[in-house]
Design a protein around this motif. Structure first.
Motif, PDB file in Angstrom:
ATOM      1  N   PRO A   1     -50.102 -53.706 -16.451  1.00 23.75           N
ATOM      2  CA  PRO A   1     -50.449 -54.331 -17.733  1.00 23.75           C
ATOM      3  C   PRO A   1     -50.969 -55.750 -17.537  1.00 23.75           C
ATOM      4  CG  PRO A   1     -48.342 -53.205 -17.879  1.00 23.75           C
ATOM      5  CD  PRO A   1     -48.715 -53.202 -16.429  1.00 23.75           C
ATOM      6  N   ASP A   2     -51.749 -56.205 -18.468  1.00 23.52           N
ATOM      7  CA  ASP A   2     -52.353 -57.538 -18.417  1.00 23.52           C
ATOM      8  C   ASP A   2     -51.305 -58.581 -18.819  1.00 23.52           C
ATOM      9  OD1 ASP A   2     -53.784 -59.894 -18.842  1.00 23.52           O
ATOM     10  OD2 ASP A   2     -55.551 -58.832 -19.577  1.00 23.52           O
ATOM     11  N   ARG A   3     -50.733 -59.250 -17.812  1.00 26.32           N
ATOM     12  CA  ARG A   3     -49.691 -60.236 -18.103  1.00 26.32           C
ATOM     13  C   ARG A   3     -50.203 -61.352 -19.004  1.00 26.32           C
ATOM     14  NH1 ARG A   3     -45.067 -60.431 -14.695  1.00 26.32           N
ATOM     15  NH2 ARG A   3     -45.076 -58.817 -13.080  1.00 26.32           N
ATOM     16  N   GLU A   4     -51.431 -61.807 -18.744  1.00 25.26           N
ATOM     17  CA  GLU A   4     -51.980 -62.894 -19.546  1.00 25.26           C
ATOM     18  C   GLU A   4     -52.111 -62.490 -21.007  1.00 25.26           C
ATOM     19  OE1 GLU A   4     -55.143 -65.642 -17.919  1.00 25.26           O
ATOM     20  OE2 GLU A   4     -55.372 -63.943 -16.557  1.00 25.26           O
ATOM     21  N   MET A   5     -52.548 -61.273 -21.234  1.00 30.64           N
ATOM     22  CA  MET A   5     -52.681 -60.794 -22.604  1.00 30.64           C
ATOM     23  C   MET A   5     -51.315 -60.727 -23.283  1.00 30.64           C
ATOM     24  SD  MET A   5     -54.185 -57.150 -23.994  1.00 30.64           S
ATOM     25  CE  MET A   5     -54.071 -56.713 -25.732  1.00 30.64           C
ATOM     26  N   ILE A   6     -50.336 -60.183 -22.578  1.00 27.30           N
ATOM     27  CA  ILE A   6     -48.996 -60.061 -23.151  1.00 27.30           C
ATOM     28  C   ILE A   6     -48.432 -61.427 -23.507  1.00 27.30           C
ATOM     29  CG2 ILE A   6     -46.629 -59.331 -22.694  1.00 27.30           C
ATOM     30  CD1 ILE A   6     -47.837 -57.192 -20.796  1.00 27.30           C
ATOM     31  N   MET A   7     -48.557 -62.383 -22.596  1.00 25.21           N
ATOM     32  CA  MET A   7     -48.029 -63.722 -22.851  1.00 25.21           C
ATOM     33  C   MET A   7     -48.784 -64.407 -23.983  1.00 25.21           C
ATOM     34  SD  MET A   7     -45.547 -63.638 -20.852  1.00 25.21           S
ATOM     35  CE  MET A   7     -44.943 -65.288 -21.279  1.00 25.21           C
TER      36      MET A   7
ATOM     37  N   TRP B   1     -40.030 -55.575 -17.191  1.00 25.44           N
ATOM     38  CA  TRP B   1     -40.959 -55.788 -16.075  1.00 25.44           C
ATOM     39  C   TRP B   1     -41.398 -57.241 -15.974  1.00 25.44           C
ATOM     40  CZ3 TRP B   1     -46.480 -56.540 -16.601  1.00 25.44           C
ATOM     41  CH2 TRP B   1     -47.187 -56.464 -15.394  1.00 25.44           C
ATOM     42  N   LEU B   2     -41.469 -57.931 -17.100  1.00 28.43           N
ATOM     43  CA  LEU B   2     -41.919 -59.322 -17.115  1.00 28.43           C
ATOM     44  C   LEU B   2     -40.844 -60.324 -16.676  1.00 28.43           C
ATOM     45  CD1 LEU B   2     -43.961 -59.473 -20.450  1.00 28.43           C
ATOM     46  CD2 LEU B   2     -44.876 -59.739 -18.139  1.00 28.43           C
ATOM     47  N   ARG B   3     -39.608 -59.874 -16.560  1.00 26.27           N
ATOM     48  CA  ARG B   3     -38.549 -60.804 -16.181  1.00 26.27           C
ATOM     49  C   ARG B   3     -38.828 -61.414 -14.804  1.00 26.27           C
ATOM     50  NH1 ARG B   3     -32.987 -57.448 -17.650  1.00 26.27           N
ATOM     51  NH2 ARG B   3     -33.358 -57.279 -19.908  1.00 26.27           N
ATOM     52  N   PRO B   4     -38.503 -62.688 -14.627  1.00 27.48           N
ATOM     53  CA  PRO B   4     -38.737 -63.339 -13.334  1.00 27.48           C
ATOM     54  C   PRO B   4     -38.018 -62.609 -12.198  1.00 27.48           C
ATOM     55  CG  PRO B   4     -38.208 -64.964 -15.017  1.00 27.48           C
ATOM     56  CD  PRO B   4     -37.952 -63.626 -15.628  1.00 27.48           C
ATOM     57  N   GLY B   5     -38.706 -62.468 -11.097  1.00 28.23           N
ATOM     58  CA  GLY B   5     -38.101 -61.866  -9.925  1.00 28.23           C
ATOM     59  C   GLY B   5     -38.234 -60.363  -9.843  1.00 28.23           C
ATOM     60  N   ARG B   6     -38.750 -59.723 -10.891  1.00 27.26           N
ATOM     61  CA  ARG B   6     -38.904 -58.273 -10.864  1.00 27.26           C
ATOM     62  C   ARG B   6     -40.131 -57.905 -10.033  1.00 27.26           C
ATOM     63  NH1 ARG B   6     -34.040 -56.370 -12.305  1.00 27.26           N
ATOM     64  NH2 ARG B   6     -33.306 -57.392 -14.214  1.00 27.26           N
ATOM     65  N   THR B   7     -39.937 -56.972  -9.111  1.00 28.80           N
ATOM     66  CA  THR B   7     -41.042 -56.565  -8.240  1.00 28.80           C
ATOM     67  C   THR B   7     -41.379 -55.075  -8.365  1.00 28.80           C
ATOM     68  OG1 THR B   7     -39.502 -56.185  -6.403  1.00 28.80           O
ATOM     69  CG2 THR B   7     -40.530 -58.373  -6.555  1.00 28.80           C
ATOM     70  N   THR B   8     -40.577 -54.340  -9.123  1.00 26.80           N
ATOM     71  CA  THR B   8     -40.822 -52.914  -9.297  1.00 26.80           C
ATOM     72  C   THR B   8     -42.121 -52.698 -10.065  1.00 26.80           C
ATOM     73  OG1 THR B   8     -38.439 -52.525  -9.421  1.00 26.80           O
ATOM     74  CG2 THR B   8     -39.870 -50.741 -10.159  1.00 26.80           C
ATOM     75  N   PRO B   9     -42.998 -51.804  -9.616  1.00 28.21           N
ATOM     76  CA  PRO B   9     -44.236 -51.536 -10.353  1.00 28.21           C
ATOM     77  C   PRO B   9     -43.943 -51.119 -11.789  1.00 28.21           C
ATOM     78  CG  PRO B   9     -44.317 -50.532  -8.185  1.00 28.21           C
ATOM     79  CD  PRO B   9     -42.914 -51.026  -8.365  1.00 28.21           C
ATOM     80  N   PHE B  10     -44.789 -51.540 -12.697  1.00 26.31           N
ATOM     81  CA  PHE B  10     -44.568 -51.253 -14.110  1.00 26.31           C
ATOM     82  C   PHE B  10     -44.449 -49.760 -14.370  1.00 26.31           C
ATOM     83  CE2 PHE B  10     -46.302 -50.108 -18.300  1.00 26.31           C
ATOM     84  CZ  PHE B  10     -45.356 -50.734 -19.109  1.00 26.31           C
ATOM     85  N   VAL B  11     -45.282 -48.955 -13.720  1.00 24.60           N
ATOM     86  CA  VAL B  11     -45.276 -47.522 -13.993  1.00 24.60           C
ATOM     87  C   VAL B  11     -43.913 -46.906 -13.675  1.00 24.60           C
ATOM     88  CG1 VAL B  11     -46.143 -46.819 -11.712  1.00 24.60           C
ATOM     89  CG2 VAL B  11     -46.628 -45.402 -13.734  1.00 24.60           C
ATOM     90  N   GLU B  12     -43.203 -47.461 -12.701  1.00 24.24           N
ATOM     91  CA  GLU B  12     -41.875 -46.952 -12.368  1.00 24.24           C
ATOM     92  C   GLU B  12     -40.850 -47.384 -13.410  1.00 24.24           C
ATOM     93  OE1 GLU B  12     -40.668 -47.744  -8.359  1.00 24.24           O
ATOM     94  OE2 GLU B  12     -42.617 -47.188  -7.518  1.00 24.24           O
TER      95      GLU B  12
END
Length: 212
Positions: free
Chosen positions: A105-111, A169-180
């Motif tokens: 997902p587009d992080r910039e768009m979400i933020m 998924w957006l939480r700091p430190g999360r590295t798991t791919p979004f789809v998972e």
């Protein structure tokens, strides 16, 4: 004499123009801030006139959040394209996995949406339309009408799961791919999807269906 284009071609071109305007509005908002984006700039970036822009959207917020409606239509297309042998629960999970397989997902768009109140309000409106669109795809999948209560509840639940997965998924430190992360959230809805599918097989008419 000018020959009219076939309806299918006209609609395809309109959809492409609409998406181009939405993407242009989003990109300019990310680069310059929403308040600094003008209709003329959006139209120029999309290669159309300001008048054409006004034929599609009444605000910058509407233009950006229309991407959410486009997303719902494409998600519905993925669901309709899943093999008939798959259960509804599996088809939904795999349809969304297919959709998100190419890019996160587009992080910039979400933020941008999260920190801009007017965008957040418009996004919720677009999400409501998106839920209805996805409900139609679910209903078609099980041979029912989209007005069924269980179908609309499942569509709303899928959207809620997607929103919560995105926040996680957006939480700091999360590295798991979004789809998972998303698939894990959707897996929780499997019993609901199974119940909706079973009910669809049992009846073709439901008193809870919308009269609209």
């Amino acid at each position: 004499m000018e020959v009219d284009q076939p309806i299918g071609l006209r609609e395809t071109k309109k959809a492409a123009t609409r998406r181009a305007l939405s993407l242009a509005a989003l990109q300019l908002a990310k680069e310059h801030g929403l308040d600094n984006v003008r209709v003329e700039a959006i139209a120029a970036a999309a290669g159309v006139s300001p008048r054409t822009y006004n034929n599609y959207f009444s605000s910058r917020e509407e233009a950006i959040c229309a991407l959410g409606i486009d997303r719902a239509e494409r998600l519905g297309a993925h669901l309709r394209g899943r093999p008939a042998a798959e259960s509804l629960a599996v088809a939904i999970r795999r349809a969304l996995a297919e959709f998100h397989a190419c890019a996160e997902p587009d992080r910039e768009m979400i933020m941008l949406i999260m920190r801009t109140p007017t965008l957040a309000r418009e996004f919720m409106k677009a999400s409501a339309v998106g839920e209805q669109t996805f409900a139609a795809a679910i209903a078609e999948r099980i041979g029912q009408r989209p007005g069924r209560l269980d179908v609309t509840v499942l569509a709303a639940a899928v959207y809620a799961a997607s929103r919560e997965a995105t926040k996680y998924w957006l939480r700091p430190g999360r590295t798991t791919p979004f789809v998972e992360v998303l698939d894990e959230a959707l897996l929780l809805l499997a019993p609901v999807a199974d119940a909706v599918e079973a009910a669809g097989r049992e009846t073709t008419t439901d008193p809870r269906e919308s009269a609209c």
